[in-house]
Design an enzyme around this catalytic site. Structure first.
Site, short mmCIF file in Angstrom:
data_model
loop_
_atom_site.label_atom_id
_atom_site.label_comp_id
_atom_site.label_asym_id
_atom_site.label_seq_id
_atom_site.Cartn_x
_atom_site.Cartn_y
_atom_site.Cartn_z
N LEU A 95 50.12 -98.34 -0.73
CA LEU A 95 49.34 -97.69 0.32
C LEU A 95 47.86 -97.63 -0.03
O LEU A 95 47.01 -98.03 0.77
CB LEU A 95 49.88 -96.28 0.57
CG LEU A 95 49.10 -95.44 1.59
CD1 LEU A 95 49.15 -96.10 2.97
CD2 LEU A 95 49.64 -94.02 1.64
N ALA A 96 47.53 -97.09 -1.20
CA ALA A 96 46.11 -96.97 -1.56
C ALA A 96 45.44 -98.33 -1.65
O ALA A 96 44.27 -98.49 -1.25
CB ALA A 96 45.98 -96.22 -2.89
N ASP A 97 46.16 -99.33 -2.16
CA ASP A 97 45.59 -100.68 -2.24
C ASP A 97 45.32 -101.23 -0.85
O ASP A 97 44.29 -101.87 -0.62
CB ASP A 97 46.54 -101.60 -2.99
CG ASP A 97 46.41 -101.48 -4.50
OD1 ASP A 97 45.40 -101.97 -5.03
OD2 ASP A 97 47.29 -100.88 -5.13
N ALA A 98 46.26 -101.02 0.08
CA ALA A 98 46.08 -101.55 1.43
C ALA A 98 44.89 -100.90 2.12
O ALA A 98 44.07 -101.58 2.75
CB ALA A 98 47.35 -101.33 2.25
N GLY A 145 41.85 -102.31 0.56
CA GLY A 145 41.60 -103.68 0.98
C GLY A 145 40.92 -103.74 2.33
O GLY A 145 39.96 -104.49 2.54
#
Length: 403
Positions: A174-177, A180
């Site tokens: 989630l945090a990466d998305a 991004g």
């Protein structure tokens, strides 16, 4: 007589060159989003240590499937940036590029003499997007950082889960998305500034920040009221009824009543219109304080009906409902099919692949998936030859271990 057809317009980011030096997952996702709308993306990986996303999750015939999506629309080359030849090749690439996306720990590029002074000297118009767990400075800057840590540190996990259960982390990046998406936005913002100034700049993006922004006004609530949001499971402190409810055929539906008018329609639908006259029904927050009553009214009505009947009745009543779907349902969902949200990409390695399409539709200059993720280093010779390196140069670089 039929009017002549005009040639299709190029994708909006055609002519933009992006070097993707990043791994796992926010930086590469940002580069993917840029590539989806026409940017030429060159994925730069270590010769012996490819992007770990190639091995993340299930694979087919030894080919990682996650990479097929994350690596789409990217040409793939190998360079060892710690080698003199690899450094020199990257500087030559940087001179031709508009954007570099990297997620090394702060100081790593500098250790290789590839920091902002060197990169901007090679190309003053370059935008350097630096994506790290904690940012480029501060007491945590040099710690290893992953999305899981951002989900915990931001307050997301603390408010996720049932009240009497532990904090809950999401079972996906989630945090990466979110980071991004934010990085792609930040890059486009820096490029817009470059149109005015003629010069590039550095984007400093920390994983811990975009997810905090996505959590809404929690810092403001705490600052002004001392309010700390607690875990409420599927319930909301701002409206009710709101949650997931089990149907008679054992499936689940989600109901939302963020608008007062929708809450009233739901009460009429489930045969409890008298609740609308209760003084506490007039605001979402007051309804939330009586969620037990409202959940019983909605849940008992839904429990007596199949999902098909529930969805049809809510749609007729113009009340907000959706089925709780897993990926099998998503792939067959008629709304996703109408939007072409899941599209098919032909891949030389695995044949037809179905994956998420580009994120949004542009009426005049749409994006497209031109190819899925390519093998490690597949385009190394071609890209470097385009830079002017000769076969002897490539041989020397390989002898050095730079390719």
């Amino acid at each position: 007589m039929t009017a002549p057809q005009s040639a299709p317009l190029p994708a909006p980011l055609t002519g933009l060159r992006v070097l993707d030096l990043a791994t796992l997952f926010a930086g590469p996702m940002a580069a993917t989003l840029l590539g989806d709308f026409g940017a030429e993306v060159i994925k730069v990986e270590h010769p012996g240590k490819p992007d770990p996303s190639r091995g993340h999750g299930p694979s087919k015939d030894g080919v990682g499937l996650w990479w097929k999506m994350l690596g789409r629309n990217k040409r793939t080359i190998t360079l060892d940036l710690s080698k003199p030849g690899g450094r020199a090749a990257l500087l030559r690439l940087a001179a031709t590029a508009d954007v570099i996306v990297e997620n090394f720990r702060p100081g790593t590029l500098e250790k290789w003499d590839l920091g902002w002074p060197e990169l901007s000297a090679a190309n003053p118009r370059l935008v350097l997007a630096r994506v790290t767990g904690f940012g480029q400075f501060g007491p945590s800057a040099h710690r290893p950082g992953f999305g899981t840590l951002a989900e915990a540190m931001s307050g997301f996990a603390a408010i996720t889960g049932e009240p009497d259960a532990p904090p809950t982390l999401p079972p996906f990046g989630l945090a990466d998305a979110i980071a991004g998406l934010t990085t792609a936005y930040a890059v486009m913002t820096a490029l817009a500034a470059r149109e005015r100034t003629g010069e590039g700049q550095v984007v400093d993006l920390a994983l811990i920040e975009p997810i905090l922004a996505a959590l809404g006004p929690q810092p403001l609530w705490y600052d002004q009221l001392g309010h700390v949001q607690s875990r409420t499971g599927n319930r909301s402190p701002n409206n009710a009824p709101r949650g997931v409810y089990r149907t008679a055929d054992g499936t689940w539906v989600a109901v939302s009543t963020s608008a007062q008018s929708v809450a009233e329609r739901v009460m009429h639908l489930v045969g409890r219109p008298e609740l609308i006259d209760e003084p506490w029904f007039a605001t979402g927050a007051d309804r939330a304080r009586h969620a037990d009553v409202l959940d019983e009214a909605v849940g008992s009505w839904i429990a007596e009906r199949t999902r098909t009947d529930v969805l049809a009745a809510f749609e007729k009543a113009e009340a907000a409902v959706a089925p709780v779907q897993d990926v099998r349902d998503v792939m067959a969902d008629p709304q996703y099919q109408a939007l072409n949200t899941i599209t098919t990409v032909d891949d030389p390695e695995l044949g037809p692949l179905r994956m998420q399409n580009v994120l949004f539709r542009l009426s005049a200059t749409p994006g497209a998936i031109r190819w899925a993720g390519r093998p490690h280093g597949a385009d190394t010779d071609e890209v470097l030859t385009e830079l002017g390196l000769s076969p002897d140069d490539l041989t020397a670089l390989r002898a050095e271990g730079a390719l």
